[in-house]
Design a protein around this motif. Structure first.
Motif, mmCIF file in Angstrom:
data_model
loop_
_atom_site.group_PDB
_atom_site.id
_atom_site.type_symbol
_atom_site.label_atom_id
_atom_site.label_comp_id
_atom_site.label_asym_id
_atom_site.label_seq_id
_atom_site.Cartn_x
_atom_site.Cartn_y
_atom_site.Cartn_z
ATOM 1 N N PHE A 112 0.237 -45.648 -28.417
ATOM 2 C CA PHE A 112 0.587 -45.551 -29.839
ATOM 3 C C PHE A 112 0.629 -44.082 -30.280
ATOM 4 O O PHE A 112 1.514 -43.680 -31.049
ATOM 5 C CB PHE A 112 -0.421 -46.327 -30.693
ATOM 6 C CG PHE A 112 -0.422 -47.810 -30.439
ATOM 7 C CD1 PHE A 112 0.770 -48.509 -30.331
ATOM 8 C CD2 PHE A 112 -1.610 -48.509 -30.299
ATOM 9 C CE1 PHE A 112 0.781 -49.872 -30.095
ATOM 10 C CE2 PHE A 112 -1.611 -49.882 -30.066
ATOM 11 C CZ PHE A 112 -0.416 -50.563 -29.962
ATOM 12 N N LEU A 113 -0.315 -43.290 -29.795
ATOM 13 C CA LEU A 113 -0.360 -41.874 -30.156
ATOM 14 C C LEU A 113 0.880 -41.153 -29.650
ATOM 15 O O LEU A 113 1.444 -40.300 -30.345
ATOM 16 C CB LEU A 113 -1.622 -41.228 -29.590
ATOM 17 C CG LEU A 113 -1.816 -39.738 -29.917
ATOM 18 C CD1 LEU A 113 -1.879 -39.525 -31.423
ATOM 19 C CD2 LEU A 113 -3.083 -39.205 -29.244
ATOM 20 N N LEU A 114 1.328 -41.487 -28.430
ATOM 21 C CA LEU A 114 2.551 -40.877 -27.896
ATOM 22 C C LEU A 114 3.732 -41.178 -28.800
ATOM 23 O O LEU A 114 4.550 -40.289 -29.100
ATOM 24 C CB LEU A 114 2.824 -41.399 -26.484
ATOM 25 C CG LEU A 114 4.159 -40.966 -25.861
ATOM 26 C CD1 LEU A 114 4.203 -39.461 -25.670
ATOM 27 C CD2 LEU A 114 4.399 -41.688 -24.536
ATOM 28 N N ALA A 115 3.856 -42.441 -29.245
ATOM 29 C CA ALA A 115 4.958 -42.813 -30.138
ATOM 30 C C ALA A 115 4.889 -42.019 -31.444
ATOM 31 O O ALA A 115 5.917 -41.541 -31.939
ATOM 32 C CB ALA A 115 4.912 -44.307 -30.424
ATOM 33 N N ILE A 116 3.685 -41.873 -31.987
ATOM 34 C CA ILE A 116 3.520 -41.118 -33.238
ATOM 35 C C ILE A 116 3.941 -39.674 -33.050
ATOM 36 O O ILE A 116 4.636 -39.093 -33.898
ATOM 37 C CB ILE A 116 2.064 -41.213 -33.732
ATOM 38 C CG1 ILE A 116 1.753 -42.640 -34.182
ATOM 39 C CG2 ILE A 116 1.808 -40.238 -34.877
ATOM 40 C CD1 ILE A 116 0.289 -42.894 -34.471
ATOM 41 N N PHE A 119 7.868 -39.592 -32.722
ATOM 42 C CA PHE A 119 8.512 -39.832 -34.009
ATOM 43 C C PHE A 119 8.297 -38.648 -34.964
ATOM 44 O O PHE A 119 9.212 -38.270 -35.699
ATOM 45 C CB PHE A 119 7.982 -41.117 -34.647
ATOM 46 C CG PHE A 119 8.564 -42.373 -34.085
ATOM 47 C CD1 PHE A 119 9.923 -42.477 -33.815
ATOM 48 C CD2 PHE A 119 7.757 -43.479 -33.818
ATOM 49 C CE1 PHE A 119 10.473 -43.642 -33.295
ATOM 50 C CE2 PHE A 119 8.293 -44.645 -33.301
ATOM 51 C CZ PHE A 119 9.648 -44.721 -33.038
ATOM 52 N N THR A 120 7.098 -38.074 -34.950
ATOM 53 C CA THR A 120 6.827 -36.927 -35.825
ATOM 54 C C THR A 120 7.772 -35.776 -35.499
ATOM 55 O O THR A 120 8.374 -35.171 -36.395
ATOM 56 C CB THR A 120 5.367 -36.466 -35.675
ATOM 57 O OG1 THR A 120 4.489 -37.522 -36.076
ATOM 58 C CG2 THR A 120 5.097 -35.238 -36.544
ATOM 59 N N GLY A 126 14.804 -33.618 -37.524
ATOM 60 C CA GLY A 126 15.958 -34.230 -38.191
ATOM 61 C C GLY A 126 16.742 -35.084 -37.223
ATOM 62 O O GLY A 126 16.978 -34.685 -36.074
ATOM 63 N N ILE A 127 17.123 -36.255 -37.671
ATOM 64 C CA ILE A 127 17.849 -37.194 -36.827
ATOM 65 C C ILE A 127 19.272 -37.368 -37.367
ATOM 66 O O ILE A 127 19.462 -37.944 -38.443
ATOM 67 C CB ILE A 127 17.140 -38.562 -36.801
ATOM 68 C CG1 ILE A 127 15.683 -38.391 -36.355
ATOM 69 C CG2 ILE A 127 17.869 -39.533 -35.887
ATOM 70 C CD1 ILE A 127 14.863 -39.661 -36.426
ATOM 71 N N ALA A 325 6.327 -36.224 -42.205
ATOM 72 C CA ALA A 325 6.805 -36.720 -40.915
ATOM 73 C C ALA A 325 5.705 -37.478 -40.181
ATOM 74 O O ALA A 325 5.953 -38.530 -39.581
ATOM 75 C CB ALA A 325 7.303 -35.559 -40.057
ATOM 76 N N VAL A 326 4.476 -36.950 -40.222
ATOM 77 C CA VAL A 326 3.354 -37.646 -39.576
ATOM 78 C C VAL A 326 3.113 -38.997 -40.240
ATOM 79 O O VAL A 326 2.945 -40.024 -39.565
ATOM 80 C CB VAL A 326 2.075 -36.786 -39.639
ATOM 81 C CG1 VAL A 326 0.873 -37.592 -39.137
ATOM 82 C CG2 VAL A 326 2.240 -35.523 -38.812
#
Length: 451
Positions: A112-116, A119-120, A126-127, A325-326
């Protein structure tokens, strides 16, 4: 080349997720004072290893790549009677139940931390994605009945801001699963400043619809540019019929053309058939006729007029400041986890097909596809797979981390550990469940591959 790229992309995804997961177990085990004997990427026979650190922990690569493990000093697996007192104090089963819970839970939490983290980084960077602009809405759809006609810009759903198309789709998926209506805040056009709300009921969306184009069933689609001719092939059907670069196609055989995609679909469906097109050129309208060439493609006969027609949607780059973002990354990870659990629940009660379970072949395919699209898509894919791995490992199935957490939770409640006999029976049952799930996943992969 595509096969090699897919294989390398899959190996990187798999290796990253395994290493991150096992590092979670490793770091917390060391922090809790437990002695770690081996850290292995892969299962089965050790192919390569090296001992590092004060405990001489063996860092290894093993033969079977689908998994990994952290081997700790454990009285259930080896005789520890001859060990000195300082080593016995670092044996796993001698730790408090809360330390054991922390060590086991650390693997999924690391995913889960890796995903966070991913994503951050994406949200800060910017996407670039399509803007949430709506294509012309077909009549007799839920979106049309709600008052949407096409050309609208969606800015929020149920109070949550929408910046890009995937934001809109993600929020609608969650609301559809929860059987809640969507209140869309929209602007009449891209340039309007005033907005209004539209209530879009989602009760027509069943669990099975989520497997396909559920937005299309609602009547929602991504807006595309007008049907404008780009570069024309020399002596191609379009050029020979008198068309020019920059011509805007308004209608074909008296039927209005809403965008470039609609024109391409119509031409492809009309090989050898004369099409009369209403054209806007330099502010005036004229009629021209063209007959698409018949060409074989993928076992089908399609029409071509040999002209470039731009269909790329309007793109925007959605970025956020670090703190926002976080927060957004944590929310996305939580929402993805909850949605995964809800979908699993619907499979268990028969509301959703088991065809949705994917195995290594499908994951490898998606890894290759997203890698070819670009780094942002690939990183997003890694984050989502990491979340899925974290959720799956927390399921209360023996042999998984969630099964061990269940044992330790019962120990907290009863004040004594689970008996070895019950544990053995549960382990066998857990292996059976996992083998059955893997068989379903591989079967689904093969069916997708064949189709």
């Amino acid at each position: 080349m595509n096969l090699l790229q897919t294989l390398l992309a899959f190996i990187f995804v798999l290796g990253t997720l395994i290493v991150v997961h096992e590092l979670g177990h490793y770091w917390i085990a060391r922090w809790c004072g437990v002695k770690v004997l081996r850290f292995s990427v892969g299962m089965g026979k050790v192919l390569w290893s090296r001992r590092i650190g004060p405990d001489r922990t063996e860092w290894a690569l093993s033969a079977l790549p689908f998994g990994g493990y952290v081997k700790m000093l454990d009285a259930r697996e080896e005789d520890v009677s001859g060990l000195p007192p300082e080593d016995l104090a670092r044996e796993f089963t001698r730790q408090s139940v809360w330390k054991r819970i922390a060590i086991v839970a650390a693997g999924p939490l690391a995913n889960f931390l890796l995903a966070i983290v991913i994503f951050t980084g994406l949200y800060i960077n910017g996407i670039p994605e399509p803007a949430p602009l709506l294509r012309t809405v077909p009549a007799s759809t839920a979106a049309h009945e709600a008052g949407l006609r096409g050309g609208e810009l969606v800015t929020a759903i149920n109070g949550e801001p929408v910046q890009i198309w995937s934001d809109m789709r993600w929020q609608l998926i969650q609301l559809a699963v929860a059987k809640q209506a969507a209140v869309l805040e929209v602007r009449r056009t891209r340039t309007d400043t005033a907005s209004y709300t539209v209530t879009l009921p989602l009760d027509s969306i069943g669990a099975q619809d989520l497997e396909g184009d559920f937005l299309g069933k609602l009547g929602l689609d991504l807006a595309r540019p007008r049907a404008i001719f780009g570069k024309l092939a020399e002596n191609g059907p379009a050029m020979m019929a008198g068309f020019r670069q920059g011509d805007v196609i308004l209608a074909v055989d008296g039927v209005a053309i809403k965008d470039g995609v609609a024109l391409i679909e119509l031409v492809r469906a009309s090989p050898g058939k004369s099409l009369r097109m209403r054209v806007l050129r330099d502010g005036r309208e004229l009629d021209l006729a063209v007959t698409p060439l018949a060409r074989e493609q993928g076992g089908k006969t399609i029409g071509q007029i040999q002209v470039e027609i731009p269909v790329a949607p309007e793109m925007v780059t959605a970025s956020s400041p670090p703190f926002a973002a976080v927060t957004k990354a944590v929310q996305r990870t939580w929402d993805s986890s909850v949605l995964t659990l809800k979908m699993l629940g619907k499979m268990l009660v028969g509301e959703l097909s088991w065809k949705n379970i994917s195995g290594p072949i499908t994951i490898a395919d998606y890894a290759g596809q997203t890698a070819r699209i670009g780094i942002i898509s690939y990183l997003s894919f890694i984050a989502l797979i990491s979340i899925s791995l974290g959720v799956m490992n927390l399921l209360p199935i023996p042999v998984l981390d969630g099964g061990h957490l269940l044992y330790y939770s019962l120990e907290v409640l009863t004040g004594r550990p689970l008996s070895e006999r019950v544990g053995e029976i549960a382990q066998r049952a857990g292996v059976g469940i996992l083998m059955a799930l893997m068989a379903v996943a591989v079967f689904n992969d093969i069916v997708r591959l064949m189709s």
